[in-house]
Design an enzyme around this catalytic site. Structure first.
Site, PDB file in Angstrom:
ATOM      1  N   PHE A 224      68.215  24.163  56.511  1.00 46.30           N
ATOM      2  CA  PHE A 224      67.217  24.785  57.388  1.00 46.30           C
ATOM      3  C   PHE A 224      67.849  26.027  58.000  1.00 46.30           C
ATOM      4  CE2 PHE A 224      63.238  24.736  59.713  1.00 46.30           C
ATOM      5  CZ  PHE A 224      63.512  25.663  60.711  1.00 46.30           C
TER       6      PHE A 224
ATOM      7  N   LYS B  97      70.767  29.312  69.578  1.00 45.44           N
ATOM      8  CA  LYS B  97      70.575  28.103  70.383  1.00 45.44           C
ATOM      9  C   LYS B  97      71.390  28.150  71.675  1.00 45.44           C
ATOM     10  CE  LYS B  97      68.884  25.149  66.650  1.00 45.44           C
ATOM     11  NZ  LYS B  97      67.490  24.891  66.985  1.00 45.44           N
TER      12      LYS B  97
ATOM     13  N   ASP C 294      75.887  29.173  58.844  1.00 50.66           N
ATOM     14  CA  ASP C 294      74.838  29.102  59.861  1.00 50.66           C
ATOM     15  C   ASP C 294      75.229  28.030  60.881  1.00 50.66           C
ATOM     16  OD1 ASP C 294      71.196  28.535  59.754  1.00 50.66           O
ATOM     17  OD2 ASP C 294      72.645  28.456  61.394  1.00 50.66           O
TER      18      ASP C 294
HETATM   19  C1  PPE Z   1      70.766  25.567  61.400  1.00 51.34           C
HETATM   20  C2  PPE Z   1      69.573  26.309  61.954  1.00 51.34           C
HETATM   21  N1  PPE Z   1      69.408  27.626  61.571  1.00 51.34           N
HETATM   22  C3  PPE Z   1      68.344  28.329  62.038  1.00 51.34           C
HETATM   23  C4  PPE Z   1      67.416  27.779  62.899  1.00 51.34           C
HETATM   24  C5  PPE Z   1      66.284  28.686  63.405  1.00 51.34           C
HETATM   25  O1  PPE Z   1      66.503  28.972  64.756  1.00 51.34           O
HETATM   26  P1  PPE Z   1      65.308  29.509  65.675  1.00 51.34           P
HETATM   27  O2  PPE Z   1      64.682  30.675  64.971  1.00 51.34           O
HETATM   28  O3  PPE Z   1      65.978  29.912  66.970  1.00 51.34           O
HETATM   29  O4  PPE Z   1      64.333  28.371  65.837  1.00 51.34           O
HETATM   30  C6  PPE Z   1      67.525  26.424  63.309  1.00 51.34           C
HETATM   31  C7  PPE Z   1      66.437  25.807  64.195  1.00 51.34           C
HETATM   32  N2  PPE Z   1      66.486  24.405  64.219  1.00 51.34           N
HETATM   33  C8  PPE Z   1      65.333  23.622  64.684  1.00 51.34           C
HETATM   34  C9  PPE Z   1      64.079  23.881  63.833  1.00 51.34           C
HETATM   35  C10 PPE Z   1      62.860  24.154  64.642  1.00 51.34           C
HETATM   36  C11 PPE Z   1      61.673  24.392  63.715  1.00 51.34           C
HETATM   37  O5  PPE Z   1      61.158  23.403  63.163  1.00 51.34           O
HETATM   38  O6  PPE Z   1      61.337  25.573  63.513  1.00 51.34           O
HETATM   39  C12 PPE Z   1      65.694  22.122  64.577  1.00 51.34           C
HETATM   40  O7  PPE Z   1      66.867  21.830  64.298  1.00 51.34           O
HETATM   41  O8  PPE Z   1      64.819  21.280  64.784  1.00 51.34           O
HETATM   42  C13 PPE Z   1      68.642  25.697  62.838  1.00 51.34           C
HETATM   43  O9  PPE Z   1      68.845  24.410  63.193  1.00 51.34           O
END
Ligand code: PPE
Length: 388
Positions: free
Chosen positions: A132, A246, A217
């Site tokens: 992800f 985060k 990542d």
């Molecule tokens: C590893 C990782 N990389 C990138 C992202 C993207 O980050 P952002 O653009 O600030 O949301 C996330 C979000 N992780 C959450 C996914 C949320 C969703 O479903 O969208 C999670 O771990 O639930 C990650 O866990």
């Protein structure tokens, strides 16, 4: 509370599945809803609140900076941004020499993919099954889950997914046309899967051998989550590009792309190549500096490692037909069930524990790293009870 829920339901986009609670306040690892009910937070805002909620140090840093200067695009220099850039390069894994500041995880991945293609002159991107990396079109192209990706096709071209922890698959996929491979050091949202140590070393060697870049990542694993300040530290791994977000600014939206010599030596990261209006804003930078101070003063990474030992010892002692496997690292905890996790998440919420899924059958616990032993054990008592 129902008024809050009714109003939000009236106007929100509808893309989120929500628990029927309105959280209005937090302190440390505890949250309270509009009716005053207390919850033990094992979601930490999707892994954002590693330093806990309601930190006076963050509020003070924000208030002070807000009175001086909130926004300052990178058309000029800024004192707080300069301090943060220096601090970030000091604390991140060796070999990272520069950084681009942005506003979220997906933005950090978007920029990382652009920098990788720019620095190498290649277009191929390799990602992993169950990975992800975000939901914006470039990052989404590297995210595995088909239900997230397929409705938005066609995405960016030249992206292929390979099995995680499979070096032979990486050897077959990474070629002289590959700009980069992007990988999480614990696949979190995709089910909490931990890499084998030799896998990462093999990947890094393969990238160097074939002129591809290693993008790590650490948007979720960074800042103490896995029991080291960065998961790279567990393996002495030196990424060419490191994506952070985060917990980077203690809950204030912020992302960062740390760049290593192999990127910067290309001489192709030139003026105008990328940009962001809010990236590197002094408000987020001030919050991030205060956050890094907290990590260092309270030694939150080793604290998470110590607490993790107790938590996994307890989890692995459970005998329940509902539990297929317990996985994770530090306080990034996954409990794979033999059934769909959603009903158990709802039951936990009713019992005062907020937790997350990691795919359809994995219960993910991401408590703030400041959670007390009493609180984590109380949460585990409730999890044990709900999982029966
Ligand atoms: C590893 C990782 N990389 C990138 C992202 C993207 O980050 P952002 O653009 O600030 O949301 C996330 C979000 N992780 C959450 C996914 C949320 C969703 O479903 O969208 C999670 O771990 O639930 C990650 O866990």
């Amino acid at each position: 509370m129902s008024t809050i829920i009714d109003v939000e339901n009236t106007y929100t986009s509808g893309v989120y599945g929500k628990r029927p609670v309105a959280i209005v306040r937090g302190k440390g690892a505890l949250l309270w809803d509009a009716e005053g009910r207390e919850y033990i937070d094992c979601a930490a805002g999707h892994g954002v609140a590693n330093i806990g909620h309601g930190r006076p140090e963050i509020a003070a840093a924000l208030a002070a900076q807000a009175q001086r200067l909130i926004t300052c695009p990178e058309i000029v220099y800024n004192d707080v941004r300069a301090q943060l850039l220096q601090r970030l390069i000091e604390i991140t894994p060796e070999g990272l020499t520069h950084a681009f500041l942005c506003n979220s995880g997906t933005e950090a991945v978007e920029g990382a993919l652009k920098f990788a293609r720019l620095a190498t002159g290649r277009t191929g991107i390799v990602a992993t099954l169950r990975g992800f990396h975000g939901r914006s079109m470039g990052a989404l192209s590297t995210t595995w889950e088909k239900s997230y990706r397929e409705p938005f096709a066609p995405l960016i071209p030249d992206v292929k997914h390979i099995r995680y922890n499979d070096l032979a698959a990486a050897e077959a996929a990474i070629t002289e046309q590959t700009a980069a491979i992007i990988i999480e050091l614990v696949q979190a949202e995709g089910g909490v899967h931990v890499p084998q140590a030799d896998y990462l070393a093999g990947l890094a060697a393969l990238c160097r051998e074939r002129g591809a870049l290693l993008i790590v990542d650490e948007i979720q694993t960074g800042f103490g989550r896995t029991g080291a300040l960065f998961a790279c530290n567990h393996y002495n791994l030196q990424p060419d590009i490191l994506c952070l977000a985060k917990s980077l600014a203690g809950g204030v939206p912020m992302g960062a792309i740390c760049l290593g010599q192999r990127v910067m030596e290309s001489g192709r990261i030139t003026k105008g190549a990328h940009g962001s209006t809010f990236g590197g804003n002094p408000l987020a930078c001030a919050a991030s500096l205060a956050t890094i101070d907290i990590f260092e003063r309270e030694q939150l990474a080793p604290r998470a490692a110590a607490l993790s030992t107790q938590v996994f010892e307890r989890l692995r002692s459970w005998r329940s037909p509902l539990i297929r496997e317990v996985r994770g690292q530090g306080l990034l905890i996954g409990i794979e069930l033999t059934k769909r996790v959603q009903p158990y998440l709802e039951a936990l919420c009713e019992r005062g524990v907020l937790a997350l899924p990691a795919g359809p059958t994995v219960l993910r616990l991401l408590p703030p790293l400041v959670i007390s032993e009493e609180q984590i054990n109380r949460a585990l008592d409730i999890v044990a009870d709900v999982l029966g």
